[in-house]
Design a protein around this motif. Structure first.
Motif, PDB file in Angstrom:
ATOM      1  N   ASP A 183      -6.889  -2.144  -3.612  1.00  0.00           N
ATOM      2  CA  ASP A 183      -6.265  -2.707  -2.493  1.00  0.00           C
ATOM      3  C   ASP A 183      -7.162  -3.507  -1.550  1.00  0.00           C
ATOM      4  OD1 ASP A 183      -4.348  -3.234  -0.660  1.00  0.00           O
ATOM      5  OD2 ASP A 183      -3.782  -1.034  -0.409  1.00  0.00           O
ATOM      6  N   SER A 196       0.775  -1.261   0.067  1.00  0.00           N
ATOM      7  CA  SER A 196      -0.097   0.084  -0.229  1.00  0.00           C
ATOM      8  C   SER A 196       0.859   1.294   0.048  1.00  0.00           C
ATOM      9  CB  SER A 196      -1.063   0.081   1.207  1.00  0.00           C
ATOM     10  OG  SER A 196      -1.600  -1.055   1.166  1.00  0.00           O
ATOM     11  N   GLU A 229      -9.429  -2.507   2.555  1.00  0.00           N
ATOM     12  CA  GLU A 229      -8.811  -2.839   3.622  1.00  0.00           C
ATOM     13  C   GLU A 229      -8.836  -1.772   4.689  1.00  0.00           C
ATOM     14  OE1 GLU A 229      -5.243  -4.754   2.877  1.00  0.00           O
ATOM     15  OE2 GLU A 229      -6.414  -6.521   2.283  1.00  0.00           O
ATOM     16  N   GLU A 230      -8.540  -0.678   4.379  1.00  0.00           N
ATOM     17  CA  GLU A 230      -8.392   0.370   5.498  1.00  0.00           C
ATOM     18  C   GLU A 230      -9.440   1.477   5.397  1.00  0.00           C
ATOM     19  OE1 GLU A 230      -3.792   0.726   5.709  1.00  0.00           O
ATOM     20  OE2 GLU A 230      -4.517   0.354   3.807  1.00  0.00           O
ATOM     21  N   ARG A 239      -1.432   7.680   6.374  1.00  0.00           N
ATOM     22  CA  ARG A 239      -0.356   7.098   5.632  1.00  0.00           C
ATOM     23  C   ARG A 239       0.298   8.246   4.612  1.00  0.00           C
ATOM     24  NH1 ARG A 239      -2.019   2.700   2.826  1.00  0.00           N
ATOM     25  NH2 ARG A 239      -1.219   1.220   4.341  1.00  0.00           N
TER      26      ARG A 239
HETATM   27 MG    MG Z   1      -2.114  -2.791   2.426  1.00  0.00          MG
END
Ligand code: MG
Ligand code: TYD
Length: 475
Positions: A175, A105, A128-129, A137
């Protein structure tokens, strides 16, 4: 309407079974069969599809024709562009695999930001996030101000509807593929059927619109992309992001590439501000080298078109066990057995009462047979306790007869070695004339016996190398 059929699909290889079994017949894995329904959608078979609707004629076209945009979009991160073969290809699908937490990522966020800065439309879809995590990030990477469009979504139909809005995106990052699901398949997200159907839908989107897509996939401990191994066949390129636990650098390795070379690597270092490019990996892998010690040999290797120097370390110690240990990190275990067997049977060097440990420094992984000679030198050096010259590099393939065989890119390997301050080389005899200062000090053995004799210091004395080797304490 046909009755819904139940099938059992192996989550490892994707083969279909009619009844459950503990072991998959096709790939031999245990406990990988999972029940998945096949009513409608993918997997329902061509018969069902045919009865559903009549085919529509598509327009046939010619090979010649206008291509509107440059076929590739280069990120400007040169290690990434090197691995993709010059940038993301429009209309293609790329799979980026790797262990969880390796930095997939992070890499793709940096690439997305770099491309957005060039004025491309980039969509980053994370299943996922949460958006807040991705923002965090981005802040850490210093790219929070870039114009990447972000969404946290897992349904393929919703994603397609979202990106159909407005200008066609140049790159869509998904992702990860394991979290995607489509209404077309009715099994749980993460199963082979779902992953395959979702990837299929996204690849169809890429081909029809000319947007590039990147699918992120997690790899299981065994090194296979969990479930989506089937996806590897569908995409145009597969990159693996790998790294050794405890080390900071990461290698992006090309496994499949329909539009470029497959043996390239990109090298990065994970820092507190994201991934940094490493333009000269040899310096990284040789960085921690101490003065000459027995058991260490520097291998002049190649990764695709780029030379890489890396230290090979061997430890040969008397074994208390009936069957001595052979442990390898970073190289092929069966290749080590072969080199040991050739040393035993052709050079009279005995390892049968010794444990053998082999390590490639820095956690790097070597795939070339050209490392044979460096491994043999390290093994003999450790067994005899005689350190190899610190300014010498080794490369060459060893055949089962003990002959040293030539390998490709001799000149490039020597040039890199010279650039890094090495002044000697042990390499195979090749047809071409060796160039550079280092060639004056090149030792080109015809067989492994010559190298063993040179290390043991009995070259030209007429004695067999065993004579020297047998005097070693512990033998
Ligand atoms: Mg990741
Ligand atoms: P991530 O990209 O989330 O991995 P993946 O998507 O492959 O699962 O990377 C997570 C790891 O990287 C995590 O352990 C923290 C580390 N990291 C850094 O060391 N520096 C950074 O700047 C970032 C963003 C992450």
């Amino acid at each position: 309407m046909p009755k819904p059929r139940i099938q059992f699909i192996c989550q490892n290889c994707g083969s279909v079974h009619t009844r459950w079994a503990g072991k998959c017949d096709a790939c031999g894995e245990w406990n990988t069969l999972v029940e998945e329904g096949t009513s409608g959608g993918i997997g329902s078979g061509p018969q069902a599809m045919r009865s559903a609707r009549k085919g529509r004629a598509v327009v046939l076209t010619s090979l010649a024709g206008d291509i509107e945009d440059a076929p590739r979009i280069a990120s400007g991160i040169s290690e990434l562009d090197r691995a993709t073969g010059g940038g993301f290809v429009r209309g293609s699908a790329l799979l980026v695999g790797g262990d969880p937490g390796i930095g997939k990522s992070t890499l793709l966020t940096q690439a997305a930001a770099a491309l957005a800065r060039q004025g491309h439309r980039i969509v980053y879809v994370s299943g996922e996030e949460a958006v807040a995590q991705i923002r965090l990030r981005a802040q850490r990477l210093g790219v929070a101000d870039s114009a990447v469009e972000l969404a946290a979504e897992t349904n393929v139909e919703d994603i397609l509807a979202t990106i159909a809005d407005g200008r066609r995106p140049d790159l869509v990052i998904l992702d990860s593929i394991q979290t995607l699901w489509t209404d077309m398949a009715d099994s749980a997200p993460g199963t082979v059927t779902q992953v395959r159907a979702a990837a299929q839908a996204m690849i169809r989107y890429a081909k029809s619109t000319g947007a590039a897509i990147v699918l992120v996939g997690h790899v299981t401990k065994e090194g296979q992309i969990a479930g989506p191994r089937v996806v590897e066949h569908m995409v145009d390129g597969v990159l693996y992001f790998e790294g050794e636990g405890g080390h900071h650098y990461r290698i992006l390795r090309t496994v499949k590439n329909r539009f470029g070379p497959t043996d390239e690597i990109g090298v990065f270092e994970m820092s507190d501000k994201g991934l940094r490019e490493v333009p000269n990996p040899s310096e990284l892998f040789l960085g921690e080298r101490a003065a000459a010690a027995p058991g260490a040999a520097v291998f002049a290797g190649m990764e695709g078109t780029r030379p890489i120097l890396v230290e090979i370390q061997a430890l040969v110690a008397p074994s208390p066990l009936g069957t001595p240990r052979r442990a390898v990190v970073g190289w092929d275990g069966s290749r080590l057995s072969m080199v040991l067997a050739v040393l035993e049977s052709h050079c009279g060097v005995r390892f049968s009462q010794h444990d053998v440990y082999l390590n490639v420094a820095g956690g790097y992984r070597i795939a070339e047979p050209a490392a044979d000679l460096a491994v043999a030198a390290a093994l003999v050096s450790s067994l005899t306790g005689l350190a190899l010259p610190a300014e010498c590099v080794y490369f060459g393939e060893i055949s089962l007869s003990g002959a040293v065989r030539t390998v490709a890119h001799t000149q490039q390997r020597l040039k890199e070695a010279e650039k890094l301050g090495f002044s000697q080389a042990v390499c195979p005899r090749s047809g071409e004339e060796l160039a550079g200062k280092i060639s004056a000090n090149a030792f080109q053995p015809a067989s492994l016996v010559d190298l063993v004799a040179r290390i043991a210091g009995t070259n030209g004395g007429g004695k067999q190398p065993e004579a020297r080797l047998r005097r070693i304490p512990g033998e």
